[in-house]
Design an enzyme around this catalytic site. Sequence first.
Site, mmCIF file in Angstrom:
data_model
loop_
_atom_site.group_PDB
_atom_site.id
_atom_site.type_symbol
_atom_site.label_atom_id
_atom_site.label_comp_id
_atom_site.label_asym_id
_atom_site.label_seq_id
_atom_site.Cartn_x
_atom_site.Cartn_y
_atom_site.Cartn_z
ATOM 1 C CG ASP A 144 11.728 -4.353 -8.440
ATOM 2 O OD1 ASP A 144 11.321 -5.522 -8.419
ATOM 3 O OD2 ASP A 144 11.296 -3.496 -9.235
ATOM 4 C CG LEU A 145 14.847 -7.970 -12.846
ATOM 5 C CD1 LEU A 145 16.349 -7.825 -13.032
ATOM 6 C CD2 LEU A 145 14.428 -9.408 -13.186
ATOM 7 C CG ASP A 146 10.483 -7.136 -13.991
ATOM 8 O OD1 ASP A 146 11.214 -7.388 -14.953
ATOM 9 O OD2 ASP A 146 9.843 -8.006 -13.375
ATOM 10 C CB THR A 177 11.244 -6.060 -17.945
ATOM 11 O OG1 THR A 177 11.637 -5.749 -16.613
ATOM 12 C CG2 THR A 177 12.345 -6.800 -18.644
ATOM 13 C CE LYS A 214 5.133 0.580 -14.157
ATOM 14 N NZ LYS A 214 5.629 1.942 -14.326
ATOM 15 C CB SER A 262 12.566 -9.786 -8.712
ATOM 16 O OG SER A 262 11.652 -9.887 -9.785
ATOM 17 C CB ALA A 263 7.038 -10.057 -7.883
ATOM 18 C CE LYS A 285 9.073 -6.897 -4.794
ATOM 19 N NZ LYS A 285 9.859 -6.311 -5.890
ATOM 20 C CD GLU A 343 10.083 -2.438 -5.527
ATOM 21 O OE1 GLU A 343 9.571 -1.862 -6.500
ATOM 22 O OE2 GLU A 343 10.050 -3.662 -5.399
ATOM 23 C CG ASP A 344 9.783 -0.190 -10.805
ATOM 24 O OD1 ASP A 344 9.860 -1.184 -10.060
ATOM 25 O OD2 ASP A 344 9.158 -0.192 -11.880
HETATM 26 C C1 BG6 Z 1 7.364 -7.871 -11.149
HETATM 27 C C2 BG6 Z 1 6.729 -6.953 -12.164
HETATM 28 O O1 BG6 Z 1 8.716 -7.591 -11.039
HETATM 29 O O2 BG6 Z 1 7.204 -9.236 -11.536
HETATM 30 C C3 BG6 Z 1 5.286 -7.340 -12.387
HETATM 31 O O3 BG6 Z 1 6.798 -5.624 -11.702
HETATM 32 C C4 BG6 Z 1 5.202 -8.810 -12.774
HETATM 33 O O4 BG6 Z 1 4.745 -6.524 -13.402
HETATM 34 C C5 BG6 Z 1 5.860 -9.661 -11.699
HETATM 35 O O5 BG6 Z 1 3.836 -9.202 -12.900
HETATM 36 C C6 BG6 Z 1 5.837 -11.143 -12.038
HETATM 37 O O6 BG6 Z 1 6.632 -11.361 -13.161
HETATM 38 P P1 BG6 Z 1 6.666 -12.687 -14.026
HETATM 39 O O7 BG6 Z 1 7.884 -12.510 -14.905
HETATM 40 O O8 BG6 Z 1 6.809 -13.824 -13.058
HETATM 41 O O9 BG6 Z 1 5.402 -12.772 -14.774
HETATM 42 MG MG MG Z 2 9.677 -3.222 -10.393
#
Ligand code: BG6
Ligand code: MG
Length: 218
Positions: free
Chosen positions: A8-10, A16, A44, A113-114, A144, A168-169
């Site tokens: 996962d990224l964030d 972030t 999240k 990542s989402a 997710k 994953e966090d």
């Molecule tokens: C996920 C975050 O990685 O990405 C969420 O944990 C976030 O908090 C989602 O809403 C979507 O991100 P973005 O950058 O497309 O708004």
């Molecule tokens: Mg995350």
Amino acid sequence: MIRALIFDLDGVIVDTAKYHFKAWKKVAKKLKIPFEEKENEKLKGISRINSLEIILNLGSIQLPAEEKNHWLELKNNWYLEHIKNMKPDDVLLGAEQLLTKSREEGYKIALGSASKNAILILKKINLINAFDKIIDGNLVTISKPNPKVFLEGAKLLEIPPEECIVFEDAQAGIIAAKRGGMKCVGVGSRDNLKGANVIIKSLEEVVDINTFISDHLS
Ligand code: BG6
Ligand code: MG
């Protein structure tokens, strides 16, 4: 046998999550919806649109599509403002080393990542080439805890899900990984990572990937 790692990224590679929170808090404040860290935890790993839906539900507010789009755009602009000066120094401890060493050890690496901002962030932190495949919120829009983002990662890497580990966090991400038939490392606080095969506070704890896998995931 584990052959691929999906990150996962964030909240795993970069911190972030705090910026997403700040931007959503601003939206919630404007809509007069109480929104604190506890509520934010539910967001999240969740896509941008689904996050807004959760916030609107908290305030029992219904909005037409164009107003939702207005808030989504504002939120993203506020978020982008926070990350505009992000640089390689902002990578979370242990992440770069783990990515580099795991590749040297022969593991395939994907991002799952989402976020629709994933590629922008990876470029800013200079890790775009650390991944064999990048699956982001543009490629997979279903959020997710649906496992699609990770299953797509496994498919693109050409590795069966059971031979992948997800880092994953977020609780939604742990559920997604498990539903996808993958093992899962929770990164962060134990309270929000139920069902993870192993929980670490930071990627720094993975000193040697092969030892870590044989100790905790086989
Ligand atoms: C996920 C975050 O990685 O990405 C969420 O944990 C976030 O908090 C989602 O809403 C979507 O991100 P973005 O950058 O497309 O708004
Ligand atoms: Mg995350």
